[in-house]
Design a protein around this motif. Structure first.
Motif, PDB file in Angstrom:
ATOM      1  N   VAL A  47       0.645  -1.215   0.069  1.00  0.00           N
ATOM      2  CA  VAL A  47       0.146   0.060  -0.054  1.00  0.00           C
ATOM      3  C   VAL A  47       0.932   1.230   0.023  1.00  0.00           C
ATOM      4  CG1 VAL A  47      -1.639   1.122   1.054  1.00  0.00           C
ATOM      5  CG2 VAL A  47      -1.760  -1.341   1.274  1.00  0.00           C
ATOM      6  N   VAL A  48       1.751   1.347   0.898  1.00  0.00           N
ATOM      7  CA  VAL A  48       2.765   2.576   0.986  1.00  0.00           C
ATOM      8  C   VAL A  48       4.177   2.337   1.135  1.00  0.00           C
ATOM      9  CG1 VAL A  48       3.019   4.605   2.498  1.00  0.00           C
ATOM     10  CG2 VAL A  48       0.744   3.793   2.201  1.00  0.00           C
ATOM     11  N   PHE A  49       4.843   2.807   0.300  1.00  0.00           N
ATOM     12  CA  PHE A  49       6.260   2.648   0.695  1.00  0.00           C
ATOM     13  C   PHE A  49       6.852   3.288   1.832  1.00  0.00           C
ATOM     14  CE2 PHE A  49      10.665   3.903  -0.372  1.00  0.00           C
ATOM     15  CZ  PHE A  49      11.332   2.887  -0.358  1.00  0.00           C
ATOM     16  N   VAL A  50       7.463   2.770   2.778  1.00  0.00           N
ATOM     17  CA  VAL A  50       8.062   3.229   3.852  1.00  0.00           C
ATOM     18  C   VAL A  50       9.596   3.201   3.851  1.00  0.00           C
ATOM     19  CG1 VAL A  50       5.806   3.145   5.275  1.00  0.00           C
ATOM     20  CG2 VAL A  50       7.567   1.319   5.264  1.00  0.00           C
ATOM     21  N   GLY A  51      10.276   2.550   3.263  1.00  0.00           N
ATOM     22  CA  GLY A  51      11.681   2.351   3.268  1.00  0.00           C
ATOM     23  C   GLY A  51      11.993   1.518   4.469  1.00  0.00           C
ATOM     24  N   LEU A  52      12.857   2.140   5.050  1.00  0.00           N
ATOM     25  CA  LEU A  52      13.508   1.175   6.363  1.00  0.00           C
ATOM     26  C   LEU A  52      12.481   1.370   7.668  1.00  0.00           C
ATOM     27  CD1 LEU A  52      17.504   1.896   5.915  1.00  0.00           C
ATOM     28  CD2 LEU A  52      15.861   0.078   5.042  1.00  0.00           C
ATOM     29  N   GLU A  53      11.271   2.037   7.497  1.00  0.00           N
ATOM     30  CA  GLU A  53      10.729   2.466   8.584  1.00  0.00           C
ATOM     31  C   GLU A  53      10.030   1.168   9.572  1.00  0.00           C
ATOM     32  OE1 GLU A  53       6.439   4.801   9.805  1.00  0.00           O
ATOM     33  OE2 GLU A  53       7.781   5.167   8.094  1.00  0.00           O
ATOM     34  N   ASN A  54       9.884   0.259   8.852  1.00  0.00           N
ATOM     35  CA  ASN A  54       9.383  -1.228   9.350  1.00  0.00           C
ATOM     36  C   ASN A  54      10.750  -1.672  10.340  1.00  0.00           C
ATOM     37  OD1 ASN A  54       7.075  -1.365   8.466  1.00  0.00           O
ATOM     38  ND2 ASN A  54       7.829  -2.326   6.534  1.00  0.00           N
ATOM     39  N   PHE A  55      11.874  -1.401   9.876  1.00  0.00           N
ATOM     40  CA  PHE A  55      13.208  -2.121  10.538  1.00  0.00           C
ATOM     41  C   PHE A  55      13.375  -0.987  11.752  1.00  0.00           C
ATOM     42  CE2 PHE A  55      13.870  -3.482   6.353  1.00  0.00           C
ATOM     43  CZ  PHE A  55      14.283  -4.645   6.502  1.00  0.00           C
ATOM     44  N   LEU A  56      13.028   0.190  11.642  1.00  0.00           N
ATOM     45  CA  LEU A  56      13.355   1.114  12.661  1.00  0.00           C
ATOM     46  C   LEU A  56      12.257   0.786  13.605  1.00  0.00           C
ATOM     47  CD1 LEU A  56      14.257   4.554  10.663  1.00  0.00           C
ATOM     48  CD2 LEU A  56      15.712   2.860  11.824  1.00  0.00           C
ATOM     49  N   THR A  57      11.159   0.710  13.242  1.00  0.00           N
ATOM     50  CA  THR A  57       9.957   0.458  14.430  1.00  0.00           C
ATOM     51  C   THR A  57      10.304  -0.759  14.937  1.00  0.00           C
ATOM     52  OG1 THR A  57       8.473   1.598  12.760  1.00  0.00           O
ATOM     53  CG2 THR A  57       7.680   0.138  14.563  1.00  0.00           C
ATOM     54  N   LEU A  58      10.713  -1.853  14.418  1.00  0.00           N
ATOM     55  CA  LEU A  58      11.123  -2.983  15.080  1.00  0.00           C
ATOM     56  C   LEU A  58      12.110  -2.897  15.975  1.00  0.00           C
ATOM     57  CD1 LEU A  58      11.140  -5.524  12.175  1.00  0.00           C
ATOM     58  CD2 LEU A  58       9.574  -5.466  14.168  1.00  0.00           C
ATOM     59  N   MET A  59      13.164  -2.151  15.805  1.00  0.00           N
ATOM     60  CA  MET A  59      14.307  -1.723  16.926  1.00  0.00           C
ATOM     61  C   MET A  59      13.843  -1.069  18.049  1.00  0.00           C
ATOM     62  SD  MET A  59      16.681  -3.459  15.569  1.00  0.00           S
ATOM     63  CE  MET A  59      17.287  -3.947  13.912  1.00  0.00           C
ATOM     64  N   GLN A  60      12.737  -0.346  17.976  1.00  0.00           N
ATOM     65  CA  GLN A  60      12.170   0.268  19.048  1.00  0.00           C
ATOM     66  C   GLN A  60      11.357  -0.406  19.721  1.00  0.00           C
ATOM     67  OE1 GLN A  60      10.946   4.194  17.621  1.00  0.00           O
ATOM     68  NE2 GLN A  60      13.200   4.651  16.857  1.00  0.00           N
ATOM     69  N   SER A  61      10.749  -1.371  19.302  1.00  0.00           N
ATOM     70  CA  SER A  61       9.637  -2.227  19.664  1.00  0.00           C
ATOM     71  C   SER A  61      10.091  -3.261  20.985  1.00  0.00           C
ATOM     72  CB  SER A  61       8.979  -3.313  18.722  1.00  0.00           C
ATOM     73  OG  SER A  61       7.963  -4.148  19.221  1.00  0.00           O
ATOM     74  N   ALA A  62       9.406  -2.925  22.102  1.00  0.00           N
ATOM     75  CA  ALA A  62       9.765  -3.756  23.343  1.00  0.00           C
ATOM     76  C   ALA A  62       9.326  -5.479  23.119  1.00  0.00           C
ATOM     77  CB  ALA A  62       8.963  -3.366  24.494  1.00  0.00           C
ATOM     78  N   SER A  63       8.402  -5.702  22.040  1.00  0.00           N
ATOM     79  CA  SER A  63       8.007  -7.215  21.847  1.00  0.00           C
ATOM     80  C   SER A  63       9.188  -7.873  20.978  1.00  0.00           C
ATOM     81  CB  SER A  63       6.696  -7.082  21.264  1.00  0.00           C
ATOM     82  OG  SER A  63       6.354  -8.607  20.780  1.00  0.00           O
ATOM     83  N   PHE A  64       9.614  -7.031  19.854  1.00  0.00           N
ATOM     84  CA  PHE A  64      10.803  -7.365  19.214  1.00  0.00           C
ATOM     85  C   PHE A  64      11.977  -7.716  19.756  1.00  0.00           C
ATOM     86  CE2 PHE A  64      14.140  -6.934  16.323  1.00  0.00           C
ATOM     87  CZ  PHE A  64      14.145  -7.969  15.437  1.00  0.00           C
ATOM     88  N   GLN A  65      12.225  -6.780  20.709  1.00  0.00           N
ATOM     89  CA  GLN A  65      13.237  -6.928  21.778  1.00  0.00           C
ATOM     90  C   GLN A  65      13.480  -8.212  22.706  1.00  0.00           C
ATOM     91  OE1 GLN A  65      13.998  -3.185  23.809  1.00  0.00           O
ATOM     92  NE2 GLN A  65      14.290  -1.967  21.749  1.00  0.00           N
ATOM     93  N   ASN A  66      12.085  -8.303  23.274  1.00  0.00           N
ATOM     94  CA  ASN A  66      11.864  -9.584  23.875  1.00  0.00           C
ATOM     95  C   ASN A  66      11.854 -10.591  23.129  1.00  0.00           C
ATOM     96  OD1 ASN A  66      10.739 -10.865  26.250  1.00  0.00           O
ATOM     97  ND2 ASN A  66       9.390 -11.529  24.782  1.00  0.00           N
ATOM     98  N   SER A  67      11.552 -10.835  21.787  1.00  0.00           N
ATOM     99  CA  SER A  67      11.733 -12.074  20.875  1.00  0.00           C
ATOM    100  C   SER A  67      13.253 -12.268  20.670  1.00  0.00           C
ATOM    101  CB  SER A  67      11.104 -11.700  19.450  1.00  0.00           C
ATOM    102  OG  SER A  67       9.625 -11.501  19.621  1.00  0.00           O
ATOM    103  N   MET A  68      13.822 -11.234  20.605  1.00  0.00           N
ATOM    104  CA  MET A  68      15.427 -11.612  20.364  1.00  0.00           C
ATOM    105  C   MET A  68      16.121 -12.120  21.646  1.00  0.00           C
ATOM    106  SD  MET A  68      16.147 -10.888  17.340  1.00  0.00           S
ATOM    107  CE  MET A  68      17.663 -10.685  17.045  1.00  0.00           C
ATOM    108  N   ILE A  69      15.878 -11.602  22.859  1.00  0.00           N
ATOM    109  CA  ILE A  69      16.230 -11.855  24.018  1.00  0.00           C
ATOM    110  C   ILE A  69      16.067 -13.339  24.258  1.00  0.00           C
ATOM    111  CG2 ILE A  69      16.401 -11.661  26.416  1.00  0.00           C
ATOM    112  CD1 ILE A  69      16.074  -8.602  26.020  1.00  0.00           C
TER     113      ILE A  69
END
Length: 291
Positions: A47-69
C-alpha cells in the motif's frame, strides 16, 4: 568458441537446478525484501512505501526486543546441551559390547519422530496434573511445576523438547564420525599407556572436529528456525516468554496480517544467522583438523 560452447552446455545442465532455486529460494527472498519496505493490507498487497521504517520500528519495539532476547536464551539452552548429549550417547554407542546395536536404534529413534508428534508427546508429559514429570516430582515430595504455564519454565520446557527431537540426527552424525577414526591410533595409544580420557581428548575430539563443527553449525541454524514445537506447546506464551523471532514472524504475518513488519523481521533473522555462520567459519574452522 570452444570455451563458450562448453559454458553453454554447462548452463543447460545447471538450468533445472537454477530454475528450482530461483522459484523456491531466490524469488521468495527478493519478495521478502520487497515487502519489508512497504506497509501492506490484510490481503498482502503493498500500500505505502516506507523504506526502512519497518526496521526502525522493530528496533524500538519492546516485543521484538523480547523476542530477540528469548531467541538468544533458547539457542543458549539448546545448542550446547543438544550437542553434548548427542556426543555422549555416540561415545557410548561406539563401544564394542554385546547388544549395543539395540541402543543405537533407541538413541537415533527421535530422528523418525515428526515435530508435531514429538511436541504432542511432551505436551502430555508437561501436563500440570496428568503429566509424568509432575507425578514424579510428587513421588519425591516436591511441588508441581507449571512447565508450560510459568514464564520461568516455559522456555526451558520448549528447549527440552527441542533437544530431545534433535538428538537422533546429531547422534547418527557423531557415530558415523567416530566409526571413521582408525582403530590403529587407539591401539598405538594403548601401547603407550594412554588412558581413556587421554585418548578422548588427544585422538577422538581432534579427529572428530570436522563432524563436531558441522553438527554445531547445523544445530545453531535449526535452533534459530524452531517453530513447530513452540506453536504446539505454548503458542508463544505465557506473556511472550516463548515468543521467539520465528514465531513472532508467523504471528505478524498470519495473525495480524502485517506482512511488511513480518518480512522485516525475516530479513533481520536472515542477516543475523548469516553473520553467526560467517563468524563460525572464520573462528571455529581454524580449530578443525581435516587430517
Amino acid at each position: 568458441m570452444r570455451k563458450w560452447k562448453l559454458f553453454g552446455e554447462g548452463m543447460i545442465y545447471l538450468f533445472p537446478a537454477f530454475l528450482i532455486l530461483g522459484i523456491f529460494l531466490f524469488y521468495p527472498m527478493i519478495k521478502t525484501l520487497y515487502y519489508s519496505l512497504f506497509i501492506t493490507n490484510p490481503r498482502g498487497e503493498t500500500v505505502v512505501f516506507v523504506g526502512l521504517e519497518n526496521f526502525l520500528t522493530l528496533m524500538q519495539s519492546a516485543s521484538f526486543q523480547n523476542s530477540m532476547i528469548q531467541t538468544f536464551k533458547f539457542v543458549l539452552y539448546t545448542v550446547p546441551t543438544g550437542v553434548f548429549l548427542a556426543l555422549f550417547l555416540a561415545l557410548i554407542a561406539n563401544e564394542k559390547v554385546r547388544g549395543i546395536e539395540f541402543f543405537r536404534v533407541i538413541f537415533s529413534s527421535t530422528l523418525g519422530v515428526s515435530v508435531a508428534a514429538g511436541a504432542s508427546i511432551w505436551l502430555f508429559m508437561f501436563h500440570p496434573s496428568l503429566g509424568v514429570l509432575n507425578n514424579l516430582l510428587q513421588v519425591f515430595g516436591l511441588d508441581s511445576i507449571g512447565w508450560l504455564t510459568s514464564g520461568e519454565w516455559a522456555l526451558i520446557s520448549v528447549s527440552i523438547t527441542t533437544v530431545w527431537m534433535g538428538i537422533g540426527f546429531n547422534f547418527i552424525i557423531f557415530l558415523g564420525g567416530l566409526q571413521n577414526i582408525s582403530q590403529e591410533l587407539y591401539e598405538s595409544a594403548l601401547i603407550d599407556g594412554a588412558g581413556y580420557f587421554a585418548r578422548l581428548f588427544k585422538i577422538t575430539i581432534p579427529l572428530l572436529s570436522p563432524t563436531l563443527f558441522f553438527v554445531v553449525t547445523v544445530t545453531l541454524i535449526n535452533s534459530f528456525q524452531s517453530f513447530g514445537q513452540i506453536h504446539i506447546l505454548t503458542g508463544g506464551g505465557p506473556n511472550e516468554a516463548t515468543n521467539l523471532i520465528v514465531y513472532s514472524i508467523y504471528k505478524e504475518a498470519f495473525e495480524f496480517s502485517r506482512f511488511g513488519t513480518a518480512s522485516a523481521q525475516a530479513i533481520i533473522l536472515f542477516l543475523f544467522i548469516l553473520l553467526v555462520t560467517i563468524i563460525q567459519f572464520k573462528v571455529g574452522e581454524k580449530k578443525v583438523h581435516y587430517q
